[in-house]
Enzyme design. Structure first.
Site, mmCIF file in Angstrom:
data_model
loop_
_atom_site.group_PDB
_atom_site.id
_atom_site.type_symbol
_atom_site.label_atom_id
_atom_site.label_comp_id
_atom_site.label_asym_id
_atom_site.label_seq_id
_atom_site.Cartn_x
_atom_site.Cartn_y
_atom_site.Cartn_z
ATOM 1 N N ASP A 1 0.940 -1.665 -0.340
ATOM 2 C CA ASP A 1 0.009 -0.038 -0.010
ATOM 3 C C ASP A 1 1.046 1.177 -0.287
ATOM 4 O O ASP A 1 1.901 1.638 -0.122
ATOM 5 C CB ASP A 1 -0.735 0.126 1.545
ATOM 6 C CG ASP A 1 -2.314 0.542 1.186
ATOM 7 O OD1 ASP A 1 -3.491 0.594 0.435
ATOM 8 O OD2 ASP A 1 -1.778 2.394 1.958
ATOM 9 N N ASP B 1 -6.867 -9.292 -3.939
ATOM 10 C CA ASP B 1 -7.390 -7.626 -4.311
ATOM 11 C C ASP B 1 -7.891 -6.942 -5.085
ATOM 12 O O ASP B 1 -7.084 -6.690 -6.016
ATOM 13 C CB ASP B 1 -5.849 -6.829 -3.365
ATOM 14 C CG ASP B 1 -5.899 -5.282 -3.266
ATOM 15 O OD1 ASP B 1 -7.217 -4.762 -2.797
ATOM 16 O OD2 ASP B 1 -4.776 -4.818 -2.918
ATOM 17 N N HIS C 1 -6.553 -7.346 0.735
ATOM 18 C CA HIS C 1 -5.677 -5.643 0.427
ATOM 19 C C HIS C 1 -4.625 -5.953 1.297
ATOM 20 O O HIS C 1 -3.194 -5.889 1.357
ATOM 21 C CB HIS C 1 -6.206 -4.858 0.495
ATOM 22 C CG HIS C 1 -4.957 -3.386 0.396
ATOM 23 N ND1 HIS C 1 -4.805 -3.415 -1.142
ATOM 24 C CD2 HIS C 1 -5.326 -2.271 1.128
ATOM 25 C CE1 HIS C 1 -3.546 -2.232 -1.017
ATOM 26 N NE2 HIS C 1 -3.629 -1.766 0.716
#
Length: 298
Positions: A120, A245, A275
């Site tokens: 991320d 994801d 995710h």
């Protein structure tokens, strides 16, 4: 300086599976940055960088196994997250500012020969550190992240960005739960909520999705320059994206094509989960880190 919130220590008392002593670094602008630092100081460092809206607690299942394998694990909290200070004005947050904060801390730590593990926003910031100081990194393990440079946002991300900007409520722990395939216990959801004891303390978490350089964005030129460096990075670069994801699925292809250290790398793998793969498949992520470190000879 903008007003800054510091979450009271008692919010973090008794967190399950997070026994790590807090360590702090005071940045030049007065902000206090928190980080976990476990394992022998002389060992090869593994830098675990979290994303949004999580914090270093996300890596709690991975820190111990990597330390037990003989490495030093360092897991910082980005400014605005976890135990780090949180400016309460959204305008205090920029992509370039975050890279600068983390670079200042990284250089003060005197780190070298590092294996970066990122996901991320941990990849957006972490990969910029790699491209600013490539000689400091022995390898990279990337999961569910990227280094966007002006692409159009995927529909799932566009919805997330709008939610973060306009929703009257922003339940951090609930957001983590919805982005995992694992049913998180109530105490884990509460631990993700712990850093945010006021509405204003969520300013960084709220603004981050709007800072991702998708479409027209002030950071696109810097991203393009960073990619030029990545296209020369020939140390092991392993992708271990998850199979569930909707935002980052398929994002590993660009790295496998363009980064020399990712081409012909037999260590790429698909992990099982959503995710936040650190919750869904921490063992798989740890395996990718250790295999990449061995391939790097560290």
């Amino acid at each position: 300086m903008a007003k800054v919130h510091r979450t009271p220590d008692d919010r973090f008392a008794g967190l399950a599976d997070y026994p790590f002593d807090p360590r702090y670094h005071l940045l030049s602008d007065g902000l206090r940055l928190h980080y976990v630092d476990e394992g022998p100081r002389e060992a090869t460092p593994v830098l675990m960088m979290h994303g949004e809206p999580s914090w270093s607690y996300l890596y709690r299942k991975m820190i111990g196994p990597v330390v037990e394998a003989g490495y030093r694990v360092i897991a910082p909290d980005l400014i605005g997250f976890g135990k780090s200070d949180k400016p309460t004005d959204k305008g205090a947050y920029t992509y370039a500012g975050h890279v600068a904060w983390m670079r200042e801390w990284f250089e003060a730590m005197g780190l070298g020969n590092v294996i970066l593990a990122c996901q991320d926003w941990g990849s957006l910031v972490g990969l910029r550190l790699v491209t600013a100081m490539p000689d400091c990194f022995a390898g990279v393990v990337l999961s569910n992240g990227g280094l966007p440079a002006g692409q159009e946002p995927p529909p799932a991300f566009a919805k997330w960005r709008a939610f973060s900007k306009y929703s009257p409520v922003f339940p951090i722990g609930g957001i983590l739960q919805r982005a995992t395939t694992t049913e998180l216990p109530d105490h884990v959801v509460a631990a993700y909520d712990a850093p945010y004891d006021t509405r204003a303390s969520k300013a960084g978490a709220r603004i981050f999705p709007s800072l991702v350089p998708l479409g027209e964005n002030v950071e696109v030129p810097a991203q393009i320059e960073a990619w030029k460096v990545l296209e020369t990075f020939d140390r092991p670069f392993t992708c271990c994206f998850s199979d569930g994801d909707p935002i980052t699925r398929g994002g590993d292809a660009m790295f496998r094509e363009r980064v020399p250290g990712a081409r012909d790398n037999p260590l790429h793998r698909t992990l099982k989960g959503g995710h936040f793969i650190q919750e869904d498949d921490p063992e798989g992520f740890v395996g990718a880190i250790l295999d990449t470190a061995r391939r790097a000879g560290v």
